[in-house]
Design an enzyme around this catalytic site. Structure first.
Site, PDB file in Angstrom:
ATOM      1  N   PRO A 119       5.167  -1.681   0.620  1.00  0.00           N
ATOM      2  CA  PRO A 119       5.069  -2.357   2.032  1.00  0.00           C
ATOM      3  C   PRO A 119       3.924  -2.339   2.719  1.00  0.00           C
ATOM      4  CG  PRO A 119       6.532  -0.443   2.031  1.00  0.00           C
ATOM      5  CD  PRO A 119       5.879  -0.613   0.654  1.00  0.00           C
ATOM      6  N   CYS A 145       3.628   6.313   6.724  1.00  0.00           N
ATOM      7  CA  CYS A 145       2.474   5.612   7.315  1.00  0.00           C
ATOM      8  C   CYS A 145       1.733   6.650   8.272  1.00  0.00           C
ATOM      9  CB  CYS A 145       3.021   4.478   8.504  1.00  0.00           C
ATOM     10  SG  CYS A 145       1.624   3.581   9.122  1.00  0.00           S
ATOM     11  N   LYS A 171       9.956   6.286   1.775  1.00  0.00           N
ATOM     12  CA  LYS A 171       8.590   6.341   1.122  1.00  0.00           C
ATOM     13  C   LYS A 171       7.895   7.276   2.025  1.00  0.00           C
ATOM     14  CE  LYS A 171       4.765   3.454  -0.152  1.00  0.00           C
ATOM     15  NZ  LYS A 171       3.436   4.168   0.671  1.00  0.00           N
ATOM     16  N   HIS A 173       3.382   8.648  -1.992  1.00  0.00           N
ATOM     17  CA  HIS A 173       1.887   8.237  -2.147  1.00  0.00           C
ATOM     18  C   HIS A 173       1.280   9.763  -1.848  1.00  0.00           C
ATOM     19  CE1 HIS A 173      -1.658   5.916  -0.971  1.00  0.00           C
ATOM     20  NE2 HIS A 173      -2.033   7.168  -0.624  1.00  0.00           N
ATOM     21  N   ASN A 190       2.629   6.505  -6.203  1.00  0.00           N
ATOM     22  CA  ASN A 190       1.897   5.452  -5.488  1.00  0.00           C
ATOM     23  C   ASN A 190       0.645   6.151  -5.007  1.00  0.00           C
ATOM     24  OD1 ASN A 190       1.846   4.576  -2.103  1.00  0.00           O
ATOM     25  ND2 ASN A 190       1.177   3.125  -3.747  1.00  0.00           N
ATOM     26  N   GLY A 191      -0.479   5.338  -5.386  1.00  0.00           N
ATOM     27  CA  GLY A 191      -1.772   5.824  -4.952  1.00  0.00           C
ATOM     28  C   GLY A 191      -2.820   5.465  -6.078  1.00  0.00           C
ATOM     29  N   GLY A 228      -0.195  -0.793  -3.780  1.00  0.00           N
ATOM     30  CA  GLY A 228      -0.444  -1.240  -2.576  1.00  0.00           C
ATOM     31  C   GLY A 228      -1.799  -2.035  -2.264  1.00  0.00           C
TER      32      GLY A 228
END
Length: 341
Positions: free
Chosen positions: A21, A105, A144, A174, A207-208, A231
């Site tokens: 997202p 975030c 997340k 992440h 993720n990353g 992402g």
């Protein structure tokens, strides 16, 4: 590597690829394009719980889902538990396959209110918020997050155990801290430690820095995560999902697209955006972040890039795209080095 990912009643064979997202990025036309190229699971842009509680129409529009989206999640963020519970109930009315909570975030406008990655500094509140949201909705709830707040404060394992206890059904991690933002290199070691901890039973999504098939395979072999989330690497490069799947299946890289092929993809995304938005200018403005990423490293491209990023009509944009094809049509940009910058 697992043979099947399960989130509630959702079951996906193999190691699925998720589109992360991203604000002002994962709206309808970009999701549609990524789906064309094989992404397995997608999310809406993240949505403010306070805006949903106040019934802000712009935020509700972000949650509008389409047949091509599925399986798809709505992601919400916020700092107030009651507002987050209500927001989850509003999100559920849009019939997503699951609801995701944003605990990752790192941006100042989010964390200054105690939302997003700020909750990594208050794990009991993160757990309580998750528990209350899980109790309030019927659809599965996922989350997340990041490794932690800083190099010296990485509580992701404790966070994962608490979220699992709260009823969270999958966790995306992440591989950076909040302090890193998007700089430096993602650290997959800790992601692997969470995935392989004997008390962790829920799926872990890594993720990353995934911007090639080779990296995808390396991270999978290193961590044994249940899924991969991509992402920034997919912005201006939605065919990355196809490339990664091909590499994981065959061990070979697909030839990168030519500029002419890239322009065809971009025109398709632009066309859908203009059909979706209620006026031409807003449809084009939304595309500018993508425009900037579709043509990395073209020699002598600066003037055309500026024109592309300042064009305000569909006619202007298409005239510039025609020029780009005329000048660079058979050129193959190097997306691997550019996609995470």
């Amino acid at each position: 590597m697992g043979e099947q990912l399960k989130i509630g009643n959702l079951e996906i064979d193999g190691v699925p690829l998720f589109l992360a997202p991203m604000e002002d990025v994962t709206y309808k036309s970009f999701r549609w394009m990524c789906k064309k190229f094989g992404v397995d699971v997608m999310y809406t842009e993240f949505v403010s719980s306070e805006a949903l509680v106040r019934n802000v129409e712009k935020s509700k529009l972000k949650m509008e889902l389409f047949d091509f989206d599925r399986p798809v999640a709505v992601q919400i963020y916020g700092h107030n538990i009651d507002s987050m519970v209500r927001a989850a109930q509003v999100a559920e009315e849009f019939n997503p396959d699951f609801i995701d909570i944003n605990f990752g975030c790192p941006m100042k406008k989010i964390i200054r209110h105690g939302a997003g990655a700020a909750l990594l500094q208050d794990l009991p509140k993160m757990q309580k918020m998750s528990t209350e949201i899980v109790k309030a909705v019927q659809v599965p709830v996922t989350a997340k997050t990041r490794l932690g707040w800083s190099e010296s404060d990485k509580p992701v394992l404790e966070a994962a155990l608490r979220l699992q206890d709260a009823g969270i059904q999958a966790l995306a991690i992440h591989g950076r801290t909040r302090e890193q933002l998007y700089t430096g290199t993602a650290d997959w070691t800790l992601i692997g430690e969470v995935k392989n901890h004997p008390q962790i039973a829920i799926p872990i999504i890594g993720n990353g820095d995934i911007n090639s098939g080779e990296k995808a395979r390396t991270f999978l072999e290193q961590t044994d995560v249940d899924a991969l989330m991509i992402g920034r690497g997919a912005i201006g490069r939605p065919w990355l999902f196809k490339e990664i799947k091909h590499y994981l299946r065959t061990g070979e890289n697909l030839a990168p697209p030519t500029v002419a092929e890239v322009v065809d993809v971009l025109r398709g995304q632009l066309k859908m955006n203009l059909e979706w938005k209620d006026n031409e200018r807003s449809g084009i403005l939304m595309m500018r972040r993508h425009f900037a990423k579709y043509f990395p490293g073209l020699p002598g491209f600066r003037e055309l890039k500026i024109k592309l990023l300042t064009a305000e009509t569909n006619t202007e944009v298409n005239e510039i795209l025609d020029k780009i094809v005329d000048m660079y049509g058979s050129y193959q940009p190097d997306f691997t080095n550019a996609s995470l910058k």
